[in-house]
Write a protein that holds these residues in place. Sequence first.
Motif, PDB file in Angstrom:
ATOM      1  N   GLY A  40       0.853  -1.251   0.016  1.00  7.72           N
ATOM      2  CA  GLY A  40      -0.031   0.093  -0.131  1.00  7.72           C
ATOM      3  C   GLY A  40       0.834   1.178  -0.077  1.00  7.72           C
ATOM      4  N   VAL A  41       0.454   2.238   0.534  1.00  3.89           N
ATOM      5  CA  VAL A  41       1.271   3.611   0.460  1.00  3.89           C
ATOM      6  C   VAL A  41       1.367   4.005   1.881  1.00  3.89           C
ATOM      7  N   SER A  42       2.629   4.446   2.291  1.00  3.09           N
ATOM      8  CA  SER A  42       2.929   4.952   3.605  1.00  3.09           C
ATOM      9  C   SER A  42       2.806   6.286   3.757  1.00  3.09           C
ATOM     10  N   LEU A  43       2.182   6.918   4.810  1.00  3.56           N
ATOM     11  CA  LEU A  43       1.968   8.266   4.996  1.00  3.56           C
ATOM     12  C   LEU A  43       2.474   8.785   5.963  1.00  3.56           C
ATOM     13  N   TYR A  44       2.853  10.331   6.171  1.00  7.28           N
ATOM     14  CA  TYR A  44       3.373  10.790   7.411  1.00  7.28           C
ATOM     15  C   TYR A  44       4.703  10.078   8.059  1.00  7.28           C
ATOM     16  N   SER A  45       5.461   9.795   7.132  1.00  2.21           N
ATOM     17  CA  SER A  45       7.031   9.234   7.361  1.00  2.21           C
ATOM     18  C   SER A  45       6.778   8.003   8.186  1.00  2.21           C
ATOM     19  N   GLY A  46       5.744   7.181   7.686  1.00  2.00           N
ATOM     20  CA  GLY A  46       5.715   5.737   8.047  1.00  2.00           C
ATOM     21  C   GLY A  46       4.751   5.696   9.101  1.00  2.00           C
ATOM     22  N   LEU A  47       4.101   6.657   9.869  1.00  2.24           N
ATOM     23  CA  LEU A  47       3.025   6.533  10.745  1.00  2.24           C
ATOM     24  C   LEU A  47       1.678   5.741  10.668  1.00  2.24           C
ATOM     25  N   PHE A  48       1.433   6.025   9.431  1.00  5.49           N
ATOM     26  CA  PHE A  48       0.372   5.237   8.775  1.00  5.49           C
ATOM     27  C   PHE A  48       0.387   4.478   7.325  1.00  5.49           C
ATOM     28  N   MET A  88     -20.428  13.797  18.657  1.00  2.69           N
ATOM     29  CA  MET A  88     -19.026  14.052  18.579  1.00  2.69           C
ATOM     30  C   MET A  88     -18.352  12.744  19.294  1.00  2.69           C
ATOM     31  N   ILE A  89     -18.967  12.086  20.433  1.00  5.42           N
ATOM     32  CA  ILE A  89     -18.158  10.838  21.033  1.00  5.42           C
ATOM     33  C   ILE A  89     -18.206  10.123  19.836  1.00  5.42           C
ATOM     34  N   ILE A  90     -19.560   9.701  18.877  1.00  5.29           N
ATOM     35  CA  ILE A  90     -19.398   8.668  17.925  1.00  5.29           C
ATOM     36  C   ILE A  90     -18.381   9.051  17.002  1.00  5.29           C
ATOM     37  N   VAL A  91     -18.142  10.396  16.786  1.00  7.65           N
ATOM     38  CA  VAL A  91     -16.976  10.609  15.619  1.00  7.65           C
ATOM     39  C   VAL A  91     -15.704  10.383  15.995  1.00  7.65           C
ATOM     40  N   PHE A  92     -15.331  10.708  17.327  1.00  9.73           N
ATOM     41  CA  PHE A  92     -14.055  10.439  17.983  1.00  9.73           C
ATOM     42  C   PHE A  92     -13.840   8.925  17.805  1.00  9.73           C
ATOM     43  N   THR A  93     -14.872   7.931  18.268  1.00 14.48           N
ATOM     44  CA  THR A  93     -14.630   6.552  18.273  1.00 14.48           C
ATOM     45  C   THR A  93     -14.389   6.113  16.803  1.00 14.48           C
ATOM     46  N   THR A  94     -15.218   6.626  15.900  1.00 18.22           N
ATOM     47  CA  THR A  94     -14.988   6.270  14.563  1.00 18.22           C
ATOM     48  C   THR A  94     -13.605   6.663  13.994  1.00 18.22           C
ATOM     49  N   ILE A  95     -13.245   7.696  14.320  1.00 14.95           N
ATOM     50  CA  ILE A  95     -11.893   8.380  13.608  1.00 14.95           C
ATOM     51  C   ILE A  95     -10.548   7.406  14.210  1.00 14.95           C
ATOM     52  N   GLY A  96     -10.866   7.153  15.816  1.00 17.56           N
ATOM     53  CA  GLY A  96      -9.963   6.689  16.369  1.00 17.56           C
ATOM     54  C   GLY A  96      -9.650   5.105  15.759  1.00 17.56           C
ATOM     55  N   ALA A  97     -10.660   4.549  15.263  1.00 18.71           N
ATOM     56  CA  ALA A  97     -10.776   3.216  14.954  1.00 18.71           C
ATOM     57  C   ALA A  97     -10.224   3.149  13.539  1.00 18.71           C
ATOM     58  N   SER A  98     -10.436   4.213  12.708  1.00 19.14           N
ATOM     59  CA  SER A  98      -9.993   4.518  11.475  1.00 19.14           C
ATOM     60  C   SER A  98      -8.407   4.572  11.422  1.00 19.14           C
ATOM     61  N   PHE A  99      -7.720   5.360  12.430  1.00 18.38           N
ATOM     62  CA  PHE A  99      -6.470   5.523  12.376  1.00 18.38           C
ATOM     63  C   PHE A  99      -5.694   4.289  12.920  1.00 18.38           C
ATOM     64  N   LEU A 100      -6.522   3.529  13.751  1.00 11.91           N
ATOM     65  CA  LEU A 100      -5.730   2.257  14.154  1.00 11.91           C
ATOM     66  C   LEU A 100      -5.729   1.352  13.088  1.00 11.91           C
ATOM     67  N   VAL A 101      -6.651   1.033  12.341  1.00 11.07           N
ATOM     68  CA  VAL A 101      -6.427  -0.168  11.511  1.00 11.07           C
ATOM     69  C   VAL A 101      -5.307   0.402  10.269  1.00 11.07           C
ATOM     70  N   SER A 102      -4.969   1.797  10.210  1.00  8.92           N
ATOM     71  CA  SER A 102      -3.938   1.901   9.419  1.00  8.92           C
ATOM     72  C   SER A 102      -2.565   2.394  10.077  1.00  8.92           C
ATOM     73  N   SER A 103      -2.552   1.881  11.376  1.00 11.66           N
ATOM     74  CA  SER A 103      -1.238   2.450  12.166  1.00 11.66           C
ATOM     75  C   SER A 103      -0.250   1.316  11.724  1.00 11.66           C
ATOM     76  N   THR A 104       0.997   2.019  11.573  1.00 12.21           N
ATOM     77  CA  THR A 104       2.277   1.050  11.597  1.00 12.21           C
ATOM     78  C   THR A 104       3.533   1.630  12.397  1.00 12.21           C
ATOM     79  N   ASP A 105       3.029   2.271  13.367  1.00 14.18           N
ATOM     80  CA  ASP A 105       4.189   2.802  14.101  1.00 14.18           C
ATOM     81  C   ASP A 105       3.603   2.727  15.478  1.00 14.18           C
ATOM     82  N   LEU A 106       4.623   2.915  16.516  1.00 12.64           N
ATOM     83  CA  LEU A 106       4.108   2.442  17.910  1.00 12.64           C
ATOM     84  C   LEU A 106       3.294   3.736  18.548  1.00 12.64           C
TER      85      LEU A 106
END
Length: 273
Positions: free
Chosen positions: A5-13, A56-74
């Motif tokens: 895939g594509v690495s974003l933000y210096s490998g954070l995602f 807003m809480i639902i939006v935060f959980t959704t964004i957090g889950a979205s970031f988490l599935v793409s995370s490749t950095d501690l």
Amino acid sequence: TIGSGVSLYSGLFHVSTVSMAIELFIFVVGGLILLPAFGENKASGDNRSTIAEYPMIIVFTTIGASFLVSSTDLVSLYLSIELQSFAVYILAALYRNNESATAAGLKYFLLGALSSAFILLGSSLIYGYTGLTNLDAISSLVSVSSSDSVTQGVVLGLVIMTVGFLFKIASAPFHNWAPDVYDGVPTVVTTWLAVMPKISIFILLLTLHSLTDGLGLSLGDVTVNLWQALLLVCSLLSLIVGTVVGLAQFRIKRLFAYSTISHVGFMLLALAV
């Protein structure tokens, strides 16, 4: 390398076809639960649309889950899981005047904080032994490293991190919070807790799986993959606890919790083998 895939933000995602498909599913479910028909239960007098923080809480959980599935950095991994978790803690205790919901939210917060501490401890051990936070770079270093101490440190950190993730997905023997929390919170929140955080964490465990190649510890003539062994043991316990203990439940949401634990066991079994 971890997937294609594509690495974003210096490998954070790291964006791949798998992460994009899962993110699409997360966004669709998040959108559905924000619709007035899903956010309002007139029969029970439950009206979440009057609670300003709910969308807003639902939006935060959704964004957090979205970031988490793409995370490749501690770093991005920990920040994403905390963004998701903090919002879910608030969601569990959203009904401030309901004693059972407040107690469930407090229990979820305390044990969630414990699991986050395990994840942070494991991450710090991996960083301490390798000096790296990018999972791809750590995997490359371990594959070419001739130092047993580095390999053992990464194995130990990875196992401790995985224990924290197993807490969050309610895998046995780290499941004791789930039946009480699922039973205490409102039904729509139970559905959200049972599904959304687990999806993103399982995709993350699938990403971590590529780190475990060659991470076996030698015990005499036998090489044991501790990460795989941990998943197998937790899978077996989840299948037994979720199936057997669930038979004794009289409340439907507690039965639902043990059913979820059993399903987590099947998914961990697939990851381990």
